[in-house]
Design an enzyme around this catalytic site. Structure first.
Site, PDB file in Angstrom:
ATOM      1  N   GLU A   1      19.687  -0.183 -50.689  1.00  0.00           N
ATOM      2  CA  GLU A   1      20.267   1.144 -50.938  1.00  0.00           C
ATOM      3  C   GLU A   1      21.386   1.435 -49.931  1.00  0.00           C
ATOM      4  O   GLU A   1      21.980   2.499 -49.949  1.00  0.00           O
ATOM      5  CB  GLU A   1      19.189   2.237 -50.816  1.00  0.00           C
ATOM      6  CG  GLU A   1      18.430   2.490 -52.104  1.00  0.00           C
ATOM      7  CD  GLU A   1      17.601   1.292 -52.537  1.00  0.00           C
ATOM      8  OE1 GLU A   1      16.728   0.884 -51.754  1.00  0.00           O
ATOM      9  OE2 GLU A   1      17.842   0.764 -53.632  1.00  0.00           O
TER      10      GLU A   1
ATOM     11  N   ASP B   1      18.323   0.180 -60.290  1.00  0.00           N
ATOM     12  CA  ASP B   1      17.392  -0.048 -59.169  1.00  0.00           C
ATOM     13  C   ASP B   1      16.090  -0.678 -59.662  1.00  0.00           C
ATOM     14  O   ASP B   1      15.011  -0.409 -59.136  1.00  0.00           O
ATOM     15  CB  ASP B   1      17.099   1.274 -58.416  1.00  0.00           C
ATOM     16  CG  ASP B   1      16.266   1.055 -57.156  1.00  0.00           C
ATOM     17  OD1 ASP B   1      16.362  -0.041 -56.572  1.00  0.00           O
ATOM     18  OD2 ASP B   1      15.513   1.965 -56.772  1.00  0.00           O
TER      19      ASP B   1
ATOM     20  N   GLY C   1      16.958  -2.930 -47.688  1.00  0.00           N
ATOM     21  CA  GLY C   1      18.238  -2.314 -47.346  1.00  0.00           C
ATOM     22  C   GLY C   1      19.239  -2.252 -48.481  1.00  0.00           C
ATOM     23  O   GLY C   1      20.400  -1.902 -48.276  1.00  0.00           O
TER      24      GLY C   1
ATOM     25  N   CYS D   1      16.109  11.748 -47.470  1.00  0.00           N
ATOM     26  CA  CYS D   1      14.815  12.074 -46.859  1.00  0.00           C
ATOM     27  C   CYS D   1      14.353  13.480 -47.249  1.00  0.00           C
ATOM     28  O   CYS D   1      13.216  13.680 -47.667  1.00  0.00           O
ATOM     29  CB  CYS D   1      14.899  11.990 -45.341  1.00  0.00           C
ATOM     30  SG  CYS D   1      15.094  10.302 -44.715  1.00  0.00           S
TER      31      CYS D   1
ATOM     32  N   ASN E   1      17.030  -4.983 -56.179  1.00  0.00           N
ATOM     33  CA  ASN E   1      18.105  -4.414 -56.983  1.00  0.00           C
ATOM     34  C   ASN E   1      19.485  -4.736 -56.403  1.00  0.00           C
ATOM     35  O   ASN E   1      19.616  -5.221 -55.287  1.00  0.00           O
ATOM     36  CB  ASN E   1      17.937  -2.895 -57.070  1.00  0.00           C
ATOM     37  CG  ASN E   1      17.873  -2.243 -55.696  1.00  0.00           C
ATOM     38  OD1 ASN E   1      16.825  -2.257 -55.060  1.00  0.00           O
ATOM     39  ND2 ASN E   1      18.980  -1.716 -55.215  1.00  0.00           N
TER      40      ASN E   1
ATOM     41  N   THR F   1      17.563  -7.704 -51.983  1.00  0.00           N
ATOM     42  CA  THR F   1      16.670  -7.897 -50.834  1.00  0.00           C
ATOM     43  C   THR F   1      15.268  -8.320 -51.278  1.00  0.00           C
ATOM     44  O   THR F   1      14.786  -7.929 -52.337  1.00  0.00           O
ATOM     45  CB  THR F   1      16.582  -6.613 -49.995  1.00  0.00           C
ATOM     46  OG1 THR F   1      16.324  -5.509 -50.866  1.00  0.00           O
ATOM     47  CG2 THR F   1      17.873  -6.374 -49.234  1.00  0.00           C
TER      48      THR F   1
ATOM     49  N   MET G   1      14.355  11.684 -36.523  1.00  0.00           N
ATOM     50  CA  MET G   1      15.529  12.456 -36.929  1.00  0.00           C
ATOM     51  C   MET G   1      16.629  12.212 -35.910  1.00  0.00           C
ATOM     52  O   MET G   1      16.674  12.823 -34.844  1.00  0.00           O
ATOM     53  CB  MET G   1      15.150  13.947 -37.005  1.00  0.00           C
ATOM     54  CG  MET G   1      16.323  14.886 -37.276  1.00  0.00           C
ATOM     55  SD  MET G   1      17.150  14.606 -38.855  1.00  0.00           S
ATOM     56  CE  MET G   1      18.725  15.421 -38.537  1.00  0.00           C
TER      57      MET G   1
HETATM   58 CA    CA Z   1      15.742  -0.240 -54.299  1.00  0.00          CA
END
Ligand code: CA
Length: 701
Positions: free
Chosen positions: A202, A323, A200, A632, A278, A258, A674
């Site tokens: 990001e 990242d 998570g 996505c 990251n 994480t 979605m």
């Molecule tokens: Ca990442």
């Protein structure tokens, strides 16, 4: 007392086995205990945990399938999966049963000998969770222990199932469901604790790893990888030290770190190793404006497995801003280095350097780049720190920069393998780069993509740049002592690695995105055997022996069917949109994959609408698209995985506002993951996005 009971139980089981001939049915008892896991290297018949052994080498001593017999290897059985997103799990095999997890965190059990499906467990993960998963709704596998199968579900539940029946025994919620956490990694069981992390980073979360009692699900300990708000006090003493490496108000942004994949355990040193991810946001100038190392981001941390106490850490990227997770495969091995026997930890994290550390102390022994790297010139062995290229710090210079490797990494989660036959590490690598552009309009957005860089501008920068080197995907044989490449094989499809297995018979097995499963010579990389899989592969194979037959099992199914390479033409059956299947091979196997013509009917033909809206509407649609949709459906409307995430420029949904809103605002396609974006989009933004997509579609036409 408990241990004595276990021993008696094991004895009874052993006697039962001795009395029963091979034809007796297995009881699928998953009779796994601490000793069996510690001694897993001596039991090549089974594959007891994610990396086969606690050192996670993914090396098997089995030799029945070898260079002389491999021509006789065929498919013993296969089974179609009911989910068609990415499949990343390593098959676990114990006491007659094969256990896998699939996308959406389903668990399946099969009889190894016959392929009979024993049970399926569907945790019924809310499809809305898909929005919180940066990298698809995948799951990398289960763990087994004393008659139980554990899965970490995408929605954060750690679930214990009965290994014989699939019945749920207990479940516990491992994170706050209001936050943007997910679980995609495989649990590990160490000393009666089930260890699980989460993802998570990001999306603005704070990383941790937790140990639960395998019998009851009770929480035993938790280790946070980054400090929280100092005003709340720190959960562990070591976080006082860690906090001195942070500045600003990072806790409002989550901080990241994480633990979404790698773990390993050394029973002799009694150390648990975790790989930390990251920063959140990626951009360090936003996260920790005064700089600092930001511990324990992008570190390997060694913990006491009994209580989660900190033992040591090695940080791969102080002040992470690209990242560059250090969550990639951690493995332990005994190597002779400089005439000395060393117990080492090895990792090839995203940042492009291969690290060898002392397993007891974390001291850096060596580090060399295994792919082209331009963010640092080298790792200084004295200080253990990278010598950076200052131009790569786009967040400080304010000048966009094309960085190698990209955020996908020189190596990502795809498991590597260390062969005791060759002392080489086989790494699924990618040579790549991406443009990093500081997001000048960054605002904290706790419900959405939260990286602090402008991905769309970064992609655009790469598209227009001149003279960039070729990108590619390879299987690489790496000598961890000499720190140099021994051989490499180029794959047909860019950015499409898959996990690896090596065996004592001198074979290295790997699937690929071109629809093949291949065995290579471990010394030369020569292709020895291949078979067509009708699907792309991301997961790693496992191997085991049942009734005297060595088997190799592979879960196939990548985001897209093979469209190029030798296996593309063979992908002529449609079990699901990506032909997700478990394939199990052995000598003399005669099963055939079905041959049914694929439904080639493409998307409905339609006329791309013409619109007449002001440029500002399209521009605002682009911004909203980049915030809500691009993660996505792809930057600039170009879906990189159109089988999973439709390319909206070719979607007939754009024809009318009603059709569009039904999906975007009313959640018509929720079952596919979605969700409705009604609560995330401002007034008119859905329509502005539609205008933007129409403008892209017309430009494309
Ligand atoms: Ca990442």
């Amino acid at each position: 007392m408990k241990n004595i009971f276990r021993t008696i139980f094991s004895l009874v089981c052993a006697l039962n086995l001795a009395n029963s001939a091979a034809q007796t049915a297995f009881d699928y008892g998953a009779d796994v205990n601490e000793q069996r896991l510690i001694n897993a290297s001596e039991e090549p018949e089974v594959w007891l945990s994610y990396g086969r052994t606690y050192d996670e080498q993914r090396y098997s001593p089995l030799e029945q399938i070898n260079k002389d017999t491999i021509d006789k290897v065929g498919l013993a059985w296969f089974a179609d999966m009911t989910t068609s997103r990415g499949q990343e799990a390593t098959p676990i095999v114990v006491d007659g049963a094969l256990y896998i997890s699939t996308s959406w965190s389903n668990v399946w059990a099969f009889d190894v000998r016959t392929g009979e499906r024993l049970w399926e467990f569907d945790p019924e993960v809310d499809r809305a969770m898909g929005r919180k998963a940066c990298c698809d709704v995948v799951n990398r596998g289960v763990a087994v222990w004393q008659g139980k199968v554990f899965v970490g579900a995408l929605d954060g539940r750690l679930i214990a199932l009965d290994s014989q029946t699939g019945e749920k025994l207990w479940e516990t919620q491992t994170f706050d469901p209001e936050m943007n956490y997910t679980i995609t990694g495989a649990p590990r069981v160490i000393k009666g604790n089930v260890i699980i992390g989460n993802g998570g980073a990001e999306y603005g979360v704070r990383g941790y790893v937790t140990a639960y009692d395998a019998e009851t699900g009770e929480l035993n300990w938790r280790f946070f990888t980054v400090p929280g708000n100092p005003a709340d006090g720190y959960e562990q003493n070591i976080l006082f030290d860690a906090a001195s490496t942070w500045t600003g108000q990072w806790w409002n942004l989550g901080g990241g770190g994480t633990v979404w994949d790698a773990m390993a355990y050394d029973p002799e040193l009694d150390l648990l190793y975790i790989g930390v991810g990251n920063g959140s946001p990626w951009n360090q100038s936003l996260r920790s404006p005064g700089g600092g190392d930001n511990l324990f981001l992008t570190s390997i941390v060694a913990l006491d497995p009994d209580d989660g106490t900190y033992r040591w850490h090695y940080q791969t990227v102080p002040g992470e801003t690209w990242d560059y997770t250090a969550t990639q495969h951690i493995m332990l091995a005994d190597l002779e280095i400089g005439g000395e026997d060393r117990r080492v930890v090895m990792q090839a994290p995203k940042n492009g350097f291969f690290y060898v550390l002392d397993a007891a102390t974390g001291q850096l022994i060596s580090a060399e780049n295994y792919v082209p790297v331009n963010w640092a010139t080298h790792i200084d062995l004295e200080s253990g720190r990278p010598v950076e290229n200052p131009d790569a710090r786009y967040d400080i210079t304010g000048t966009p920069f094309i960085v190698s490797p990209s955020a996908l990494g020189g190596h990502n989660w795809y498991p590597m393998s260390f062969s005791q036959n060759t002392n080489l590490v086989y790494i699924p690598i990618t040579e790549n780069y991406m443009g990093y552009v500081r997001d000048s309009e960054f605002t904290v957005n706790a419900t959405g993509w939260n990286t602090g860089i402008n991905l769309a501008r970064g992609f655009g920068m790469v598209r227009t740049a001149q003279g960039l080197p070729e990108q590619g995907t390879f299987l690489q044989a790496w000598d961890p002592v000499a720190q140099e490449e021994v051989w490499r094989v180029k794959h047909e499809i860019e950015n499409g690695p898959a996990g690896v297995l090596s065996t004592a018979a001198g074979l290295v097995f790997q699937g690929n995105r071109s629809g093949e499963f291949v065995a290579y010579d471990d010394l030369t990389g020569e292709r020895i055997w291949s078979t067509l899989t009708q699907a792309g592969t991301m997961a790693a194979p496992s191997t085991f022996e049942v009734d005297g037959h060595q088997h190799v099992a592979l879960l196939v199914g990548s985001p897209a069917l093979p469209t190029e390479g030798p296996g593309a033409a063979a992908a002529t059956t449609l079990a699901s949109t990506n032909n997700s299947r478990i394939l199990v091979y052995r000598i003399g196997g005669e099963a055939q994959l079905p041959r049914v013509p694929v439904n080639t009917e493409s998307d409905v033909e339609f006329e791309i609408p013409q619109i007449d809206v002001p440029y500002e509407v399209i521009a605002s649609g682009e911004t909203a698209y980049n915030n809500a949709c691009a993660v996505c459906h792809g930057s600039n409307g170009i879906s990189l995985r159109p089988d999973t995430y439709p390319d909206l420029r070719r979607s007939s949904r754009m024809i009318s506002e009603d059709e569009w809103n039904s999906v975007v605002l009313e959640g018509e396609l929720l079952d596919n993951g979605m969700i409705s974006f009604a609560n995330l989009l401002e007034n008119g933004e859905a329509e502005a996005i539609r205008s933007y997509i129409i403008s892209l579609a017309n430009a494309e036409d």
